[in-house]
Design a protein around this motif. Structure first.
Motif, mmCIF file in Angstrom:
data_model
loop_
_atom_site.group_PDB
_atom_site.id
_atom_site.type_symbol
_atom_site.label_atom_id
_atom_site.label_comp_id
_atom_site.label_asym_id
_atom_site.label_seq_id
_atom_site.Cartn_x
_atom_site.Cartn_y
_atom_site.Cartn_z
ATOM 1 N N UNK A 1 0.824 -1.188 0.000
ATOM 2 C CA UNK A 1 0.000 0.000 0.000
ATOM 3 C C UNK A 1 0.866 1.248 0.000
ATOM 4 N N UNK A 2 0.405 2.269 -0.723
ATOM 5 C CA UNK A 2 1.113 3.537 -0.715
ATOM 6 C C UNK A 2 0.877 4.264 0.602
ATOM 7 N N UNK A 3 -0.310 4.131 1.141
ATOM 8 C CA UNK A 3 -0.620 4.746 2.431
ATOM 9 C C UNK A 3 -0.758 3.646 3.477
ATOM 10 N N UNK A 4 -1.700 3.772 4.340
ATOM 11 C CA UNK A 4 -1.836 2.788 5.405
ATOM 12 C C UNK A 4 -3.099 1.950 5.265
ATOM 13 N N UNK A 5 -3.608 1.850 4.076
ATOM 14 C CA UNK A 5 -4.715 0.942 3.836
ATOM 15 C C UNK A 5 -4.125 -0.438 3.601
ATOM 16 N N UNK A 6 -4.760 -1.452 4.162
ATOM 17 C CA UNK A 6 -4.212 -2.796 4.059
ATOM 18 C C UNK A 6 -5.263 -3.767 3.547
ATOM 19 N N UNK A 7 -4.811 -4.957 3.201
ATOM 20 C CA UNK A 7 -5.689 -6.078 2.894
ATOM 21 C C UNK A 7 -5.473 -7.114 3.995
ATOM 22 N N UNK A 8 -6.522 -7.417 4.738
ATOM 23 C CA UNK A 8 -6.393 -8.341 5.856
ATOM 24 C C UNK A 8 -7.647 -9.191 5.968
ATOM 25 N N UNK A 9 -7.488 -10.506 6.004
ATOM 26 C CA UNK A 9 -8.606 -11.444 6.108
ATOM 27 C C UNK A 9 -9.630 -11.222 4.990
ATOM 28 N N UNK A 10 -9.112 -10.883 3.803
ATOM 29 C CA UNK A 10 -9.984 -10.697 2.655
ATOM 30 C C UNK A 10 -10.685 -9.361 2.573
ATOM 31 N N UNK A 11 -10.410 -8.456 3.511
ATOM 32 C CA UNK A 11 -11.089 -7.163 3.553
ATOM 33 C C UNK A 11 -10.086 -6.023 3.368
ATOM 34 N N UNK A 12 -10.549 -4.964 2.748
ATOM 35 C CA UNK A 12 -9.756 -3.748 2.665
ATOM 36 C C UNK A 12 -10.008 -2.944 3.934
ATOM 37 N N UNK A 13 -8.936 -2.565 4.594
ATOM 38 C CA UNK A 13 -9.055 -1.879 5.876
ATOM 39 C C UNK A 13 -8.185 -0.633 5.878
ATOM 40 N N UNK A 14 -8.753 0.472 6.326
ATOM 41 C CA UNK A 14 -7.974 1.677 6.556
ATOM 42 C C UNK A 14 -7.542 1.662 8.021
ATOM 43 N N UNK A 15 -6.255 1.622 8.243
ATOM 44 C CA UNK A 15 -5.770 1.623 9.620
ATOM 45 C C UNK A 15 -6.215 2.877 10.369
ATOM 46 N N UNK A 16 -6.422 3.953 9.631
ATOM 47 C CA UNK A 16 -6.875 5.192 10.249
ATOM 48 C C UNK A 16 -8.226 5.054 10.933
ATOM 49 N N UNK A 17 -9.106 4.188 10.388
ATOM 50 C CA UNK A 17 -10.410 4.000 11.017
ATOM 51 C C UNK A 17 -10.253 3.305 12.373
ATOM 52 N N UNK A 18 -9.315 2.360 12.448
ATOM 53 C CA UNK A 18 -9.060 1.676 13.718
ATOM 54 C C UNK A 18 -8.448 2.660 14.711
ATOM 55 N N UNK A 19 -7.504 3.467 14.227
ATOM 56 C CA UNK A 19 -6.861 4.453 15.096
ATOM 57 C C UNK A 19 -7.880 5.444 15.652
ATOM 58 N N UNK A 20 -8.823 5.850 14.804
ATOM 59 C CA UNK A 20 -9.851 6.796 15.256
ATOM 60 C C UNK A 20 -10.723 6.170 16.339
ATOM 61 N N UNK A 21 -11.071 4.905 16.164
ATOM 62 C CA UNK A 21 -11.895 4.226 17.162
ATOM 63 C C UNK A 21 -11.130 4.033 18.468
ATOM 64 N N UNK A 22 -9.852 3.664 18.371
ATOM 65 C CA UNK A 22 -9.036 3.513 19.581
ATOM 66 C C UNK A 22 -8.874 4.851 20.296
ATOM 67 N N UNK A 23 -8.692 5.903 19.527
ATOM 68 C CA UNK A 23 -8.492 7.222 20.108
ATOM 69 C C UNK A 23 -9.693 7.742 20.864
ATOM 70 N N UNK A 24 -10.863 7.160 20.572
ATOM 71 C CA UNK A 24 -12.084 7.599 21.255
ATOM 72 C C UNK A 24 -12.281 6.921 22.609
ATOM 73 N N UNK A 25 -11.447 5.930 22.908
ATOM 74 C CA UNK A 25 -11.556 5.226 24.193
ATOM 75 C C UNK A 25 -11.036 6.136 25.315
ATOM 76 N N UNK A 26 -11.737 6.168 26.421
ATOM 77 C CA UNK A 26 -11.331 7.000 27.561
ATOM 78 C C UNK A 26 -9.898 6.701 27.984
#
Length: 507
Positions: free
Chosen positions: A409-434
């Motif tokens: 990937x040129x950026x941080x989008x990955x292919x994992x378990x057959x799905x296209x995933x933006x690592x940024x979406x995971x980071x955003x969700x983690x960042x929302x945790x208290x």
């Protein structure tokens, strides 16, 4: 030339309406029955929503969902599959983007709608398919149909934490499926074993290859991919000939030594995508099916499934890399360097971003002009007329044989378990945790796992609990690593290389 994919269905009805069109674990529809149910559902939908409007389908995949898809198309709408197992927060984001008038459910998913932020009409699939067919209204809708009308939308992971709705036209599917079925010799004699969820673009190849050729679509229950013996029994019992599967699904069979139990006898085509196919697993499949066609296909959802293919015609060593191959007809696939100069086939090993042009390009992202304009752009090599291209964000190169190969990937989008995933979406969700101060997610390609790094005073159990309410399981990191502080590069960004170096040294 077809204008609407319903012509696929109707021509298959005319050729052999009594033949099984689709089957799942519980029921089966002939082509006549599928078309009848679709026309009834379409007649009902015309009364409650307008043409070119989204129709979310909130149920598990199966024959009923497929009939509802086609019903939405008969109503001049486009369908959007919503997986009931997805977290309500993510589904709400998709619903907010779509702003639909209606949502279609079955009895099983009906109660779950109450957990969603949806104020439109909730329609029961069975009731829609009992509606009286209104030939006049169906005819009026069909008369205004264009091949550039939207057919479906699939929501992929978004880098800002917001899923993006890729919207695909009839024209793109018609163009792609015609070539796809011809090149791989998919005919009415085939039985296609559907693995992919209906909200994943691999399923588009299953559904429309069947409707176009008159083949039978066998919809495999998701649960069987956790039990290889049941999966292999299903393939044998249903006489499946064609697998259009994610790499991860094929690897499940070989990882768990499934062929020691049974070798389904009818398989003659294995077409895979989603991730780089491990040669060890490819060779294990080819050993079982030496006369079958094996094909590596590549391409993101934004270009209607795939843009390149490579028919495996030789044995590959474990240290070799499968090529992406060549472009499908009517698609142009090329590499651009960081200065938007063409990387030529005479430059082996030189990296460039994989770019695509052609009829297969999607219509962009639904109600997201900013993301659309950044990814779907004028070809910088063409200053003479409009030629839109899609910049995939993937890096590729040519090998010494002049074959295009995938790099990363040129950026941080990955292919994992057959799905296209933006690592940024995971980071955003983690960042929302208290008490989580800062996050960084890295995909460890060697171990095929997502690592979630975080600063803050909270425990991993709390993070997993919070993420489970926001993200599907395949997006939750396999490993969490708490750090005192994020290493920073000289230009002020998180030093991802240093993070991984420190992590590896501690393991």
């Amino acid at each position: 030339m077809a204008i609407n994919v319903l012509e696929f269905l109707e021509e298959s009805v005319a050729r052999n309406g009594a033949k099984t069109a689709c089957a799942d674990e519980k029921e089966a529809y002939s082509y006549d029955e599928l078309a009848d149910r679709a026309r009834r559902a379409g007649s009902a939908l015309i009364e409650v929503t307008g043409v070119r409007r989204p129709v979310p389908v909130f149920m598990d995949k199966g024959c009923k969902a497929l009939a509802v898809f086609m019903g939405a198309v008969y109503a001049g709408c486009f369908y959007v599959m919503l997986d009931p197992s997805q977290p309500p927060a993510r589904l709400d984001t998709i619903i907010k983007t779509l702003e639909p008038d209606v949502m279609i459910v079955d009895e099983k998913s009906r109660a779950k709608v109450e957990k969603l932020d949806f104020n439109g009409k909730v329609l029961l699939a069975d009731e829609l398919m009992d509606h009286i067919i209104d030939e006049d209204e169906l005819g009026k809708v069909r008369e205004q149909a264009l091949d550039i009308d939207p057919l479906y939308s699939i929501f992929t992971s978004g880098s800002t934490g917001v899923p993006k709705g890729v919207i695909v036209s009839h024209r793109s599917v018609i163009d792609f499926i015609g070539y796809f079925t011809k090149i791989f010799n998919i005919t009415e004699d085939d039985v296609i074993g559907n693995q992919a969820p209906f909200d994943f673009d691999v399923s588009v190849k299953d559904i429309y290859s069947a409707l176009y050729t008159g083949a039978t679509l066998q919809i495999i229950p998701k649960k069987f991919f956790s039990f290889p013996t049941k999966l292999l029994d299903y393939l044998e019992d249903r006489k499946v000939t064609t697998l259009v599967w994610a790499v991860s699904a094929l690897c499940i069979v070989t990882t768990l030594n499934g062929f020691e139990y049974k070798r389904p006898s009818c398989i003659n085509k294995v077409i895979f995508s989603g991730e780089v196919m491990p040669i060890k697993h490819l060779n294990a499949w080819r050993e079982q099916y030496p006369d079958a066609m094996f094909v590596n296909v590549y391409g993101p959802t934004e270009i209607t499934c795939n843009c390149t293919y490579y028919i495996v015609d030789r044995e590959f060593g474990l240290d070799e890399k499968l090529p992406m191959g060549k472009a499908f007809p009517n698609e142009k696939v090329f590499l651009l360097d960081d200065d938007d100069r063409l990387v030529d086939v005479t430059m082996p090993g030189r990296l460039g971003e994989i770019c695509v042009s052609g009829t297969a390009l999607s219509l962009g992202y639904y109600r997201n002009k900013e993301k659309t304009d950044s990814a779907f752009v004028q070809n910088p090599l063409n200053d003479r007329y409009i030629e839109m291209i899609y910049r995939t964000g993937d890096l590729g190169y040519y090998n010494d044989n002049g074959e295009m190969c995938f790099s990363s990937r040129k950026d941080f989008q990955i292919k994992h378990m057959g799905h296209r995933i933006e690592l940024g979406e995971i980071e955003a969700a983690m960042g929302a945790v208290d008490n989580v101060v800062r996050t960084c997610c890295i995909f460890d390609k060697d171990d095929n796992k997502i690592i979630g790094f975080y600063e803050g005073d909270t425990d991993k159990k709390t993070i997993v609990h919070e993420l489970s309410a926001k993200l599907p399981k395949f997006m939750i990191p396999s490993v969490f690593s708490q750090v005192a502080s994020m290493p920073i590069t000289k230009n002020g960004k998180i030093d991802r290389n240093k993070l991984m170096e420190d992590y590896k040294s501690e393991c």
